[in-house]
Design a protein around this motif. Structure first.
Motif, PDB file in Angstrom:
ATOM      1  N   LYS A 156      53.278  25.956  42.569  1.00  0.00           N
ATOM      2  CA  LYS A 156      54.667  26.184  42.971  1.00  0.00           C
ATOM      3  C   LYS A 156      55.499  26.852  41.882  1.00  0.00           C
ATOM      4  N   SER A 157      54.897  27.098  40.731  1.00  0.00           N
ATOM      5  CA  SER A 157      55.647  27.658  39.617  1.00  0.00           C
ATOM      6  C   SER A 157      56.129  29.076  39.930  1.00  0.00           C
ATOM      7  N   PRO A 158      57.380  29.427  39.537  1.00  0.00           N
ATOM      8  CA  PRO A 158      57.842  30.806  39.691  1.00  0.00           C
ATOM      9  C   PRO A 158      57.141  31.765  38.730  1.00  0.00           C
ATOM     10  N   VAL A 159      56.424  31.184  37.768  1.00  0.00           N
ATOM     11  CA  VAL A 159      55.657  31.993  36.816  1.00  0.00           C
ATOM     12  C   VAL A 159      54.239  32.174  37.355  1.00  0.00           C
ATOM     13  N   ALA A 160      53.770  33.419  37.336  1.00  0.00           N
ATOM     14  CA  ALA A 160      52.397  33.691  37.764  1.00  0.00           C
ATOM     15  C   ALA A 160      51.446  33.217  36.668  1.00  0.00           C
ATOM     16  N   ILE A 161      50.479  32.348  37.021  1.00  0.00           N
ATOM     17  CA  ILE A 161      49.546  31.756  36.058  1.00  0.00           C
ATOM     18  C   ILE A 161      48.114  32.042  36.491  1.00  0.00           C
ATOM     19  N   TYR A 162      47.282  32.418  35.553  1.00  0.00           N
ATOM     20  CA  TYR A 162      45.873  32.665  35.858  1.00  0.00           C
ATOM     21  C   TYR A 162      45.035  32.329  34.636  1.00  0.00           C
ATOM     22  N   THR A 163      43.741  32.084  34.853  1.00  0.00           N
ATOM     23  CA  THR A 163      42.823  31.812  33.756  1.00  0.00           C
ATOM     24  C   THR A 163      41.593  32.695  33.910  1.00  0.00           C
ATOM     25  N   THR A 164      40.950  32.955  32.776  1.00  0.00           N
ATOM     26  CA  THR A 164      39.706  33.746  32.790  1.00  0.00           C
ATOM     27  C   THR A 164      38.678  33.049  31.909  1.00  0.00           C
ATOM     28  N   ASP A 165      37.440  33.468  32.057  1.00  0.00           N
ATOM     29  CA  ASP A 165      36.410  32.944  31.150  1.00  0.00           C
ATOM     30  C   ASP A 165      36.434  33.760  29.866  1.00  0.00           C
ATOM     31  N   VAL A 166      35.471  33.516  28.989  1.00  0.00           N
ATOM     32  CA  VAL A 166      35.465  34.187  27.682  1.00  0.00           C
ATOM     33  C   VAL A 166      35.281  35.694  27.805  1.00  0.00           C
TER      34      VAL A 166
END
Length: 610
Positions: A156-166
């Motif tokens: 629900k965050s207004p900030v776009a968040i993503y994760t990646t591997d190494v």
């Protein structure tokens, strides 16, 4: 991470509590109701050996009230052979602390009758184990809540968040990121997220990604996404940093994107306005260095934009105006005062000075002022026009002063002529008629002579009043204090209004001109009060110190709205007060008027002594 550490610690405490537990052994003779405890039992129940009477009731008295019924039920079921005795219950120690106990027992029956005759069991203090189990339970709940909160926040965050591997392959993207890019999870995962970047920004992202990683996300960079569905372009501010697991092993990257599209549009609009404004718009840091100057500076000051880059702004200011600008920035802006504009002179490229009016606005970052935006308007023509008006006003004031002085001189001459000629002629005529009244041969015209004499007396009295109204002789002979004392008594006698005159001084060091004007101002103000205020009391106070004389005139009349004073002046009804104000201004004094409806009016005059 913290919850996991707490879980490990709680588990260890549970293991220690279990392995180091002391077991108390007891034996209960059902028939005689005699209860035998070993020494450990007294430790479990917190009872001294000398306080134990060896009955079942003694044990029952230590059990928590909420657990006693259940405990009795378990004991009875065991005695009846319905179930084995294996239960947990709470006991209350003499110090009111609550301990948890686990009880196990076997029942020995009579071999003949089969009736229970004895029960042998153990009690273990499991308080530490129960506390550890509760901690484990609470820690697990905390982990579950934390995970739920994290997921809820990211989704629900207004900030776009993503994760990646190494390797930089995307393995998670929240809803905000997917909405901005128009992608699905399947499309974004792996290297697919790169397809959302604007083609012109791919190299920019690749080169700046690691700058943000090295600074642990403190270094930010801006780039664009193109929405796959509607082709809409979104500007974002990106950050990236490394992620580590509980073993401090590098497992990938955490990235954030803040939507700054509106800010970019606003900046573009502002830059467009600034570049095309007739005013000079600048951005300067707290060290007064110019970081941006609008193109209009060339038309007004003759400098090109690049000539002023990183220039110290104060070096261009007229030396007499530098303190004025510092005061405006430090007091009006940083202290949040109402006014944040200042007029000053700045050097043109050709060497002459141009008058500007500057409006200053601070730029804040994390609660601190980091720079200032200024808008500067060329007011050179206005300043010249203002000076001309001021010069004209000064000339008018000088002319008004001269006119007032001439008027008073003429009044004095007219009063002198009336006194020296008309009044004397009337006195002589009255004396001559008195002589005629004493002649017996004129007895037949005594009535006419008396009539003429009365009219001459009336005319003589009127001439004296006219003389005092035009130029009271007492003003020139005795001074302003005695004149005002006479004036107060004269008003009381003439209008029946109580007039109090209060002062502790005998003389005032004012020249003849100021004395006359001050008297005229007080006279005009009192006349206004009599005409409009409907007052029953007028009070005049005069005070002085080493440099100033203060005159205060008060009445208890109906008062008026002072905000409408300028309107009444323009309509003519308030011209008296306007004349008073101008006279005081001509003497370099100050006039203050305060009034309250149905309470009264206060007029205060302040003049510098000679």
């Amino acid at each position: 991470k913290k919850a996991e550490e707490d879980l490990i610690a709680s588990s260890e405490r549970l293991r220690l509590a279990t392995t180091t537990a002391n077991i108390g052994i007891w034996e209960w003779d059902v028939l005689s109701n005699k209860l035998i405890w070993d020494k450990t039992m007294f430790k479990v129940f917190g009872i001294a050996e000398n306080e134990f009477n060896g009955t079942f009731e003694t044990w029952a008295s230590t059990v928590h009230p909420d657990d006693i019924d259940k405990a009795n039920e378990e004991v009875q079921n065991a005695l009846q052979g319905l179930s084995k005795l294996n239960m947990e219950f709470r006991v209350i120690w003499p110090d009111k602390s609550i301990r948890h106990v686990q009880g196990d027992a076997i029942v020995i029956n009579d071999p003949v009758s089969g009736e229970p005759i004895k029960m042998i069991g153990t009690n273990i203090d499991i308080t530490e184990r129960k506390n550890a189990e509760q901690e484990i339970l609470e820690t697990k709940e905390q982990i579950e809540v934390s995970e739920a909160k994290f997921k809820s926040y990211t989704e629900k965050s207004p900030v776009a968040i993503y994760t990646t591997d190494v390797n930089g392959d995307c393995n998670y993207a929240n809803k905000t990121w997917l909405d901005i890019t128009g992608m699905t999870n399947k499309e974004a995962f792996g290297k697919g997220w790169l397809n959302a970047l604007h083609p012109e920004d791919i190299e920019h992202v690749n080169s700046n990604w690691y700058k943000s990683v090295k600074t642990k996300g403190k270094w930010r960079f801006e780039y664009r996404f193109i929405n796959k569905k509607n082709k809409e372009i979104t500007w974002v501010e990106g950050t990236a940093k490394k992620m580590f697991n509980e073993k401090n092993e590098f497992i990938g990257y955490l990235g954030t994107n803040v939507n700054i599209t509106e800010r970019i549009k606003a900046e573009e609009t502002y830059r467009l306005l600034a570049d095309n404004s007739n005013d000079i718009i600048t951005l300067q840091n707290t060290n007064n260095q110019l970081k941006y100057t609008s193109p209009s500076v060339e038309n007004i000051l003759g400098y090109k934009q690049e000539e002023l880059a990183d220039t110290d702004f104060l070096e261009l200011i007229h030396k007499d105006d530098v303190k004025k600008i510092d005061k405006t920035i430090n007091k009006n802006v940083l202290e949040d005062e109402n006014s944040n504009t200042v007029e000053y002179r700045i050097r043109h490229k050709n060497g002459h000075y141009v008058w500007l009016e500057e409006s200053v606005s601070p730029v804040f970052k994390k609660g601190q002022v980091v720079s200032f935006v200024t808008t500067n308007r060329d007011i050179s023509r206005w300043v010249l026009a203002k000076k001309e008006i001021q010069d004209y006003q000064s000339s008018l004031q000088k002319l008004t002063t001269e006119l007032s002085l001439t008027e008073e001189k003429q009044k004095k001459e007219i009063a002198a002529n009336i006194h020296d000629h008309l009044s004397q002629s009337l006195v002589i005529s009255k004396m001559r008629i008195s002589d005629l009244e004493r002649k017996t041969e004129l007895e037949n015209i005594q009535e006419d002579l008396s009539f003429i004499k009365d009219h001459i007396s009336s005319a003589l009295e009127n001439s004296r009043k006219i003389t005092y109204d035009l130029s009271p002789p007492v003003l020139y002979q005795l001074g302003i204090i005695d004149t005002l004392s006479w004036f107060a008594g004269n008003i009381e006698n003439k209008y029946g209004i109580k007039f109090e005159f209060n002062t502790s001084i005998d003389t005032i060091n004012l020249n003849e001109f100021k004395s006359i004007l001050l008297f005229r101002c007080i006279q005009e103000a009192v006349t206004n009060t009599i005409k409009y205020a409907n007052a029953s009391l007028i009070t005049l106070n005069i005070e002085k110190d080493e440099e100033t004389i203060t005159v205060t005139l008060l009445d208890n009349g109906k008062g008026f709205d002072t905000s409408k004073l300028s309107n009444t002046i323009s309509s003519g009804s308030g011209f008296g007060l306007f004349a008073v104000k101008e006279r005081i201004k001509n003497m370099n004094g100050e006039l203050f008027i305060t009034s309250e409806l149905n309470v009264g009016t206060k007029i205060k005059i302040c003049l510098l002594l000679e």
